[in-house]
Design an enzyme around this catalytic site. Structure first.
Site, PDB file in Angstrom:
ATOM      1  N   LYS A 126      66.061  31.062  65.183  1.00  0.00           N
ATOM      2  CA  LYS A 126      64.893  30.299  65.621  1.00  0.00           C
ATOM      3  C   LYS A 126      63.934  31.134  66.476  1.00  0.00           C
ATOM      4  O   LYS A 126      62.724  30.970  66.394  1.00  0.00           O
ATOM      5  CB  LYS A 126      65.331  29.076  66.425  1.00  0.00           C
ATOM      6  CG  LYS A 126      66.012  27.994  65.586  1.00  0.00           C
ATOM      7  CD  LYS A 126      66.222  26.736  66.429  1.00  0.00           C
ATOM      8  CE  LYS A 126      67.295  25.826  65.880  1.00  0.00           C
ATOM      9  NZ  LYS A 126      66.982  25.056  64.708  1.00  0.00           N
ATOM     10  N   GLU A 141      62.367  25.184  74.991  1.00  0.00           N
ATOM     11  CA  GLU A 141      61.089  24.668  74.497  1.00  0.00           C
ATOM     12  C   GLU A 141      60.642  23.514  75.367  1.00  0.00           C
ATOM     13  O   GLU A 141      61.465  22.787  75.921  1.00  0.00           O
ATOM     14  CB  GLU A 141      61.270  24.091  73.086  1.00  0.00           C
ATOM     15  CG  GLU A 141      61.166  25.107  72.009  1.00  0.00           C
ATOM     16  CD  GLU A 141      61.377  24.499  70.625  1.00  0.00           C
ATOM     17  OE1 GLU A 141      61.489  23.264  70.491  1.00  0.00           O
ATOM     18  OE2 GLU A 141      61.428  25.298  69.678  1.00  0.00           O
ATOM     19  N   HIS A 196      69.481  13.536  65.361  1.00  0.00           N
ATOM     20  CA  HIS A 196      68.832  14.662  64.684  1.00  0.00           C
ATOM     21  C   HIS A 196      69.166  14.752  63.191  1.00  0.00           C
ATOM     22  O   HIS A 196      68.899  15.759  62.553  1.00  0.00           O
ATOM     23  CB  HIS A 196      69.160  15.997  65.373  1.00  0.00           C
ATOM     24  CG  HIS A 196      68.874  15.981  66.843  1.00  0.00           C
ATOM     25  ND1 HIS A 196      67.625  15.725  67.345  1.00  0.00           N
ATOM     26  CD2 HIS A 196      69.681  16.157  67.912  1.00  0.00           C
ATOM     27  CE1 HIS A 196      67.687  15.744  68.676  1.00  0.00           C
ATOM     28  NE2 HIS A 196      68.915  15.996  69.039  1.00  0.00           N
ATOM     29  N   GLU A 228      59.046  23.097  59.029  1.00  0.00           N
ATOM     30  CA  GLU A 228      59.214  21.906  59.856  1.00  0.00           C
ATOM     31  C   GLU A 228      58.350  22.020  61.107  1.00  0.00           C
ATOM     32  O   GLU A 228      58.386  23.025  61.809  1.00  0.00           O
ATOM     33  CB  GLU A 228      60.675  21.752  60.278  1.00  0.00           C
ATOM     34  CG  GLU A 228      61.613  21.495  59.109  1.00  0.00           C
ATOM     35  CD  GLU A 228      63.025  21.107  59.549  1.00  0.00           C
ATOM     36  OE1 GLU A 228      63.719  20.475  58.740  1.00  0.00           O
ATOM     37  OE2 GLU A 228      63.432  21.432  60.684  1.00  0.00           O
ATOM     38  N   GLU A 251      60.835  25.266  62.634  1.00  0.00           N
ATOM     39  CA  GLU A 251      61.641  26.221  61.888  1.00  0.00           C
ATOM     40  C   GLU A 251      61.303  26.124  60.406  1.00  0.00           C
ATOM     41  O   GLU A 251      60.640  25.184  59.961  1.00  0.00           O
ATOM     42  CB  GLU A 251      63.137  25.978  62.103  1.00  0.00           C
ATOM     43  CG  GLU A 251      63.641  24.660  61.578  1.00  0.00           C
ATOM     44  CD  GLU A 251      65.162  24.569  61.612  1.00  0.00           C
ATOM     45  OE1 GLU A 251      65.832  25.591  61.848  1.00  0.00           O
ATOM     46  OE2 GLU A 251      65.680  23.473  61.371  1.00  0.00           O
ATOM     47  N   ASN A 301      63.038  26.081  56.582  1.00  0.00           N
ATOM     48  CA  ASN A 301      64.246  25.983  55.773  1.00  0.00           C
ATOM     49  C   ASN A 301      63.960  26.669  54.447  1.00  0.00           C
ATOM     50  O   ASN A 301      63.067  26.256  53.705  1.00  0.00           O
ATOM     51  CB  ASN A 301      64.644  24.531  55.553  1.00  0.00           C
ATOM     52  CG  ASN A 301      65.098  23.892  56.848  1.00  0.00           C
ATOM     53  OD1 ASN A 301      65.819  24.512  57.631  1.00  0.00           O
ATOM     54  ND2 ASN A 301      64.656  22.684  57.108  1.00  0.00           N
ATOM     55  N   ARG A 319      65.030  26.878  51.453  1.00  0.00           N
ATOM     56  CA  ARG A 319      65.762  26.295  50.319  1.00  0.00           C
ATOM     57  C   ARG A 319      65.080  24.998  49.925  1.00  0.00           C
ATOM     58  O   ARG A 319      64.138  24.566  50.575  1.00  0.00           O
ATOM     59  CB  ARG A 319      67.198  25.991  50.749  1.00  0.00           C
ATOM     60  CG  ARG A 319      67.209  25.112  51.998  1.00  0.00           C
ATOM     61  CD  ARG A 319      68.580  24.632  52.359  1.00  0.00           C
ATOM     62  NE  ARG A 319      68.658  24.203  53.749  1.00  0.00           N
ATOM     63  CZ  ARG A 319      68.252  23.047  54.225  1.00  0.00           C
ATOM     64  NH1 ARG A 319      67.726  22.143  53.412  1.00  0.00           N
ATOM     65  NH2 ARG A 319      68.348  22.738  55.495  1.00  0.00           N
TER      66      ARG A 319
HETATM   67  P1  ADP Z   1      68.363  21.964  63.965  1.00  0.00           P
HETATM   68  O1  ADP Z   1      68.062  23.268  63.279  1.00  0.00           O
HETATM   69  O2  ADP Z   1      69.591  22.038  64.844  1.00  0.00           O
HETATM   70  O3  ADP Z   1      68.343  20.786  63.054  1.00  0.00           O
HETATM   71  P2  ADP Z   1      65.621  21.595  64.845  1.00  0.00           P
HETATM   72  O4  ADP Z   1      64.951  22.659  65.605  1.00  0.00           O
HETATM   73  O5  ADP Z   1      65.281  21.469  63.385  1.00  0.00           O
HETATM   74  O6  ADP Z   1      67.194  21.762  65.034  1.00  0.00           O
HETATM   75  O7  ADP Z   1      65.386  20.202  65.545  1.00  0.00           O
HETATM   76  C1  ADP Z   1      66.075  19.032  65.120  1.00  0.00           C
HETATM   77  C2  ADP Z   1      65.369  17.795  65.623  1.00  0.00           C
HETATM   78  O8  ADP Z   1      65.311  17.809  67.063  1.00  0.00           O
HETATM   79  C3  ADP Z   1      63.934  17.662  65.191  1.00  0.00           C
HETATM   80  O9  ADP Z   1      63.822  17.052  63.942  1.00  0.00           O
HETATM   81  C4  ADP Z   1      63.346  16.795  66.295  1.00  0.00           C
HETATM   82  O10 ADP Z   1      63.699  15.447  66.100  1.00  0.00           O
HETATM   83  C5  ADP Z   1      64.093  17.255  67.543  1.00  0.00           C
HETATM   84  N1  ADP Z   1      63.336  18.303  68.266  1.00  0.00           N
HETATM   85  C6  ADP Z   1      63.329  19.625  68.026  1.00  0.00           C
HETATM   86  N2  ADP Z   1      62.521  20.294  68.858  1.00  0.00           N
HETATM   87  C7  ADP Z   1      61.987  19.370  69.695  1.00  0.00           C
HETATM   88  C8  ADP Z   1      61.079  19.422  70.816  1.00  0.00           C
HETATM   89  N3  ADP Z   1      60.567  20.575  71.268  1.00  0.00           N
HETATM   90  N4  ADP Z   1      60.760  18.260  71.426  1.00  0.00           N
HETATM   91  C9  ADP Z   1      61.286  17.076  71.015  1.00  0.00           C
HETATM   92  N5  ADP Z   1      62.148  16.962  69.994  1.00  0.00           N
HETATM   93  C10 ADP Z   1      62.514  18.088  69.324  1.00  0.00           C
END
Ligand code: ADP
Length: 644
Positions: free
Chosen positions: A116, A200, A234, A274, A292, A294, A296
């Protein structure tokens, strides 16, 4: 185009890929574990090769065995689906070294997006907006706390190697930072073997909006956005395309940013960018940030297919075989609105525990796309994701599509396992969701209302009783010369016995007394209707009766009048395994005294650990499990001595 490909996956996605390959005249090779020998994807493929035992590491994660299967069968390319080896750059290298084509991006693109922090840096350099935060060069806890304060609370700690929400902690108060950091790092080290984190800004009222991109290595286009804000822990539950209330300028800005991201890494194939969106003030073009990529095909790709009319798997095969992008950006448009609901075998009231079982009955409504890797008679095993199907609907407007989704869910019939159907139905009827007022916290906020267990109505009970009574259809058999026959019988429902009396009133009518209420049922063409209410489907198997009412599916078991009552284990004497899984640790021995709440053992199921505790004080009489045992649901693990 290839003449033969191998699919390194199982379940619905393997079946989905086989369908598109077949449409293009491409032969398919399936691979399977010993648990999947009779699986749908194996039956659908032109050829199938066994690759090992049921555990993924012994089969679907064995890159060497999969490449050998491709060589042996003369497949030219390998489609990884999603999960398993789909984002493993070493596998991509191995596939290419074997002289085969990987249907997906280059190993280099996967590596660039794999972590990430590195991905965020790359995107920042390419001019894509990223969530404000600290990318973690210096992992010293004191420094991380200083950085968190600089970002301003609330913040989110994220594992750089994260996925599936693991190693992620929201911190609202600086005094909680140190503890949250320790637990995020601990989880990240266990799950990913890498404890590095980034920090973040936590986005308020967050919406998860992602953009589908597609590249051919030279050029890239986007296929608009999907809104995946309906999440639980999530994990996505219902997805839709396009995003509700998306302003045109924001769609344009997000699409441009996504294409920029794909071009920055010379992306080839299907990918998803995303973004996290701050919806506290509605959707605004300056309030989305890259989270991030993905690299795929995503589970939720069908909603994009529905609104664009593009078959994304077809595009994957065409581009991987050397064609350039099938369409340019200005040839892509959005038509209507689509939803996808993920139907799982899971026990919602028990906290969404993964469930298993043989599907005695499975049917989907006509005119609805149901992507499924199982058929009636198949088993949902503890080895893999317990998904039963993805239900996809497409309508001219969001409101129409949402009512189609409600109907489709109400008409989907699954018997043999518990499912999340009632939960999905409640979501589809949720008022805020209907308004498009979604954010990632919606499910958690309304969890109690969304997970209410539907209660069987008198009509539902009467239908079960009528099925159990099994009254003959022959008009003469319903009568005796002297008096109508009265049938006393009982059915079991949720562990309770329901006593009932059925009295035939001629061949096509009956009176049913159940739960102290009397109703009149009529039969037409073999189907019972209660008190003139609309027909509700009933399915009867050897051991159960299922009533599929609009409010939910209800299971009953006929009680054999000759069988003696089973001995109840309701006093907390035995601790049963709540789901199939692997016993990781046992903490007690026979003769040991325990108090209510003490840890007895740990069960691992679906990659999660569940601690089972004593429900009452007592002395351990027997320990029936040892660490390493694979156990089925409902098996006694620890037995206490009788309560005194
Ligand atoms: P993973 O790779 O573990 O799935 P992500 O970075 O894709 O993690 O985040 C998963 C979920 O977490 C997102 O879909 C969102 O709902 C929440 N999320 C991620 N980053 C933030 C953020 N900075 N603030 C609020 N919610 C977040």
């Amino acid at each position: 185009m290839f003449h033969k490909i191998l699919i390194a996956n199982r379940g619905e996605i393997a079946c989905r890929i086989i369908e598109s390959a077949r449409k293009l005249g491409v032969a398919t090779v399936a691979v399977y574990s010993s648990a999947d020998a009779g699986a749908k994807h194996v039956a659908m493929a032109d050829e199938a090769v066994p690759i090992g035992g049921p555990a993924p590491r012994d089969s679907y994660l064995r890159g060497d065995a999969i490449i050998a299967a491709a060589k042996m069968t003369g497949a030219q390319a390998i489609h990884p689906g999603y999960g398993f080896l789909s984002e493993n750059p070493d596998f991509v290298d191995a596939v290419e070294q074997a002289g085969l084509t990987f249907i997906g991006p280059s190993a280099q693109a996967i590596r660039a997006m794999g972590l990430k922090d590195a991905a965020k840096k790359l995107m920042q350099a390419a001019g894509v907006p990223v969530v404000p935060g600290y990318l973690g060069e210096d992992q010293d806890p004191v420094n991380l706390a200083t950085q968190a304060a600089k970002i301003t609370y609330p913040v989110l700690i994220k594992a750089v190697a994260g996925g599936g929400g693991k190693g992620m902690r929201k911190v609202s108060d600086p005094k909680d930072f140190a503890d949250a950091l320790t637990s995020a790092k601990g989880e990240a080290a266990t799950a990913f073997g890498n404890d590095a984190v980034l920090i973040e800004k936590y986005v308020e009222k967050p919406r998860h909006i992602e953009v589908q991109v597609f590249g051919d290595g030279t050029d890239a286009v986007h296929l608009f956005e999907r809104d995946c804000s309906l999440q639980r822990r999530h994990q996505k539950v219902i997805e839709e395309a396009p995003a509700p209330d998306m302003p045109a300028d924001m769609r344009q800005a997000m699409g441009d940013a996504a294409v920029k991201a794909a071009r920055a890494i010379g992306y080839k194939g299907a990918g998803t960018i995303e973004f996290i969106v701050d919806a506290s003030d509605g959707l605004r073009a300056d309030r989305f940030w890259f989270m991030e990529m993905n690299t795929r095909l995503q589970v939720e790709h069908p909603v994009t297919e529905a609104i664009t009319g593009v078959d994304l798997v077809e595009w994957q095969l065409r581009v991987a075989s050397g064609e350039s992008l099938p369409r340019q950006q200005d040839e892509l448009t959005i038509t209507g609105h689509a939803f996808e609901a993920r139907l799982y075998a899971e026990d919602v009231p028990a906290g969404f525990l993964p469930a298993t079982g043989r599907l005695d009955h499975l049917s989907f409504p006509q005119g609805v796309r149901a992507d499924s890797g199982v058929r009636a008679g198949d088993v949902i095993s503890p080895w893999y994701d317990p998904m039963i199907a993805k239900i996809i609907v497409h309508g001219p407007t969001r409101a129409v599509a949402l009512s189609q989704l409600s109907r489709a869910l109400a008409q989907t019939q699954v018997a043999g396992t518990v499912t999340n159907l009632a939960f999905l139905g409640a979501l589809a009827r949720h008022k805020g969701f209907a308004r498009g007022d979604v954010d990632t916290g919606l499910i958690e906020r309304d969890l109690v209302a969304l997970t209410l267990v539907p209660v069987a109505s008198t009509m539902v009970k009467a239908l079960a009783v009528l099925a159990a009574a099994n009254l003959p259809d022959d008009p003469l058999a319903g009568f005796t010369q002297w008096a109508p026959l009265r049938h006393s019988l009982a059915v079991m429902h949720l562990g309770e016995r329901l006593d009932a009396v059925v009295e035939p009133l001629g061949a096509a009518r009956a009176q049913v007394m159940v739960g102290g209420v009397t109703v009149i049922a009529t039969r037409r063409a073999g189907i019972w209707q209660v008190d003139g209410a609309p027909h509700v489907p009933v399915v009867q198997t050897a051991s159960a009766i299922y009533v599929f009412a609009p409010e939910g599916a209800f299971a009953f078991a006929p009680v054999d009048p000759l069988a003696r009552d089973a001995v109840g284990a309701g006093d907390g004497k035995a601790t049963l395994s709540p789901m199939p899984g692997l016993v990781k640790a046992v903490f007690v021995t026979a003769g040991q005294s325990v108090q209510a709440g003490d840890r007895l053992c740990v069960l691992e199921a679906m990659k999660m650990e569940h601690t089972l505790t004593a429900v009452r004080d007592g002395v351990v009489a027997e320990v029936l499990a040892v660490a390493g045992d694979q156990v089925e649901a409902g098996v006694a693990l620890i037995v206490l001595e009788d309560a005194t």
